[in-house]
Design an enzyme around this catalytic site. Structure first.
Site, PDB file in Angstrom:
ATOM      1  N   LYS A   1       2.138  -0.233   6.213  1.00  0.00           N
ATOM      2  CA  LYS A   1       1.324  -1.433   6.397  1.00  0.00           C
ATOM      3  C   LYS A   1       2.046  -2.417   7.316  1.00  0.00           C
ATOM      4  CE  LYS A   1      -0.871  -1.515   1.811  1.00  0.00           C
ATOM      5  NZ  LYS A   1      -2.283  -1.435   2.209  1.00  0.00           N
TER       6      LYS A   1
ATOM      7  N   ARG B   1      -6.274   6.381  -4.785  1.00  0.00           N
ATOM      8  CA  ARG B   1      -7.213   7.436  -5.192  1.00  0.00           C
ATOM      9  C   ARG B   1      -6.475   8.720  -5.573  1.00  0.00           C
ATOM     10  NH1 ARG B   1     -10.224   6.901   0.454  1.00  0.00           N
ATOM     11  NH2 ARG B   1      -9.318   4.843   0.175  1.00  0.00           N
TER      12      ARG B   1
END
Ligand code: BES
Ligand code: MN
Ligand code: ZN
Length: 517
Positions: free
Chosen positions: A295, A369
């Site tokens: 990120k 996920r």
């Protein structure tokens, strides 16, 4: 914060500060009637008609001047403090606006009670007494929500500030309306307390930075909580996770020097029906760097709250243990860091989940996920008949709904109905987002069964259908709390920082299944 209930005449209550809610009775219709004698502006904004949310002659007299002066309008969450109120034994009277009469529900009561506490805290007023308003849904609802709101408002996130002043309100008194069933109100008060304290417990966990709350420490905190309230708790580390072939979960953990933890908390009350067994599964990423798909630095510090879904499950399990609903519940948290390193997984890698499904990793930053895929599947192997997960899963959900609503996805209408019933009691805001089969086409892979990302569009839904692949036909709800778990602004009823979103709705969701319902 201590809580106590008394039955008394408002004028007789001896307290540092008596708190009363005021409502604005003005309606658009009233304003239109005035159209002949008023200008355009007042037609749109009817003049406020403030009235106290409890009928009492002495109180009305005490606030008459404040109302006449226009200082009290009933506008939502305005606070006006009066010293030495005439005719009352209380030292002060705090009038808290609670908005329009028409929209006055327990959600407003909760926020108004919170606004009162946050107005009193900086004044170092250590105790106060709330007058229970006349509420359509009854005094029990009002009492429960006052206590919830007061506790939540008392929390501040300044844990590590050296100049931290302890300005907590030490005690609140609930003044029951005449003729109310004291036993029922005591019970409502106790419930509100458990719920508010559990939400704050979650907020404490979410607030901790990643160096002070590693997956190991999160597991230890969960275990300690479970020991205190009498829940069974099992903590599993890397060996067990690999042994159970949780390849999706492990693929996220493998890049970190910190060990992952699979946290399993069980609430199994004697005499509960065999079914349902509710599975509460939370994303517990204690820090999300993005991994190799790293990120940007700007704002990365926020990613300490990527365990908010897991923390919500831990808080909810605490409340469930104390409220003792007659239904089986299993809480599961997949705790891990998501780090780049020489051992980290890389884009293009293929991982095999516990269910046997193969996953092509496109972006290592879509890690939530992955851990949930194995957490949800594992919950089914434990016999869960209904699943609900909570996760700070996608930036796309924040783009879609902003900070005002969290996202909810459901593959089953009956389970969704349970959830909307829960929302009515929790006052939390969720908005349903789609889970159509079409989104699945976006995550088909050439090399494996599915990919862990589905391109730029519909990111909240492609993440949700990814999870759906691991729950199959089990009734399931997915809560995407990425935009709501951390609040950027102070509100009059709650401090900025960790919100504890989901905790109250999860508790009410579980309770809606009580006794096999
Ligand atoms: N933890 C983030 C999601 C997130 C974003 C939480 C903003 C809170 C605030 C999640 O793991 C993530 O990085 N998601 C990616 C997925 C993408 C790579 C498909 C995202 O949303 O950008
Ligand atoms: Mn991520
Ligand atoms: Zn994440």
């Amino acid at each position: 914060m201590d809580t106590r209930l008394i039955a008394a005449n408002p004028a007789e209550v001896e307290t540092e500060c008596l708190v009363v809610f005021a409502l604005d009775h003005a309606t658009k219709d009233n304003a239109n009637k005035d159209v002949t004698k008023s200008n355009q502006a007042s037609k749109e904004q009817p003049k406020p008609e403030p009235r106290l949310a409890i009928k009492d002659g002495v109180l009305e007299k005490a606030v008459a001047e404040l109302v006449a002066s226009g200082e009290v309008t009933g506008k939502a969450f305005e606070t006006v403090l009066l010293h030495r109120p005439q005719g009352l034994k209380a030292k002060r009277l705090l009038v808290v606006g609670a908005g329009k009469t028409k929209s006055f529900t327990h959600a407003e009561v909760r926020k108004a009670a919170g606004s009162a506490i946050r107005a009193l805290k900086p004044k170092a007023i250590k105790s106060c007494a709330f007058l229970v308003p006349d509420l359509g849904s009854g005094a029990e609802d009002a009492v429960r929500t006052i206590v919830e709101g007061a506790l939540v408002a008392d929390f501040d996130p300044d844990t590590y500030r050296s100049d931290r002043k302890d300005q907590s309100v030490k005690e609140i008194t609930i003044v029951a309306p005449a003729g109310a069933d004291q036993g029922k109100l005591q019970n409502a008060m106790a419930q509100g307390r458990v719920i508010g304290e559990s939400q704050n417990f979650t907020r404490e966990l979410v607030n901790e930075p990643s160096n002070r709350l590693t997956p190991t420490m999160l597991g230890d905190r969960a275990k300690k909580m479970c020991d205190t309230v009498g829940l069974k708790c099992e903590l599993m580390g890397p060996d067990k996770i690999k042994e159970m072939k949780m390849g999706a979960f492990w693929s996220v953990s493998q890049g970190s020097d910190e060990e992952p933890r699979l946290i399993v908390m069980r609430y199994d009350p004697p005499g509960a029906p065999e079914k349902p067994v509710l599975g509460l599964v939370g994303k517990g990423i204690t820090f999300d760097t993005g991994g190799i798909s790293i990120k940007p630095a700007d704002g990365m510090e926020k990613m300490k709250y990527d365990m908010a879904g897991g923390a919500a499950m831990i808080g909810a399990m605490r409340a469930i243990a104390l409220l003792k609903p007659n239904v089986k519940v299993i809480g599961i948290v997949c705790a891990s860091e998501n780090m780049p390193s020489g051992k980290a997984q890389k884009p293009g890698d293929v991982q095999i989940a516990m269910s046997g499904k193969s996953i092509e990793i496109i972006n290592t930053d879509a890690e939530g996920r992955l851990v949930l895929a194995d957490g949800l599947y594992y919950a089914r192997t434990l016999g869960c008949t209904h699943l609900i997960d909570a996760a700070t899963l996608t930036g796309a959900c924040v783009v879609a709904l902003g900070y005002a609503n969290a996202g909810v996805f459901a593959n089953d209408e009956d389970a969704y109905k349970h959830f909307t019933t829960a929302l009515q009691r929790s006052g939390e805001k969720f908005w349903r987002l789609p889970l159509d089969q079409e989104y699945l086409d976006q995550i088909r892979s050439n090399i494996a069964d599915i990919m862990n990302t589905g391109g730029r569009w519909g990111g909240a839904s492609t993440a949700a259908v990814f999870l759906k692949e691991f729950v199959d036909d089990t009734p399931w709800l997915h809560l995407d709390i990425a935009g709501t778990a951390w609040m950027e602004e102070n509100k009059s009823w709650i401090a900025k920082g960790p919100s504890g979103i989901g905790v109250r709705s999860l508790i009410e969701f579980v309770r809606s299944f009580e006794n096999g319902k």
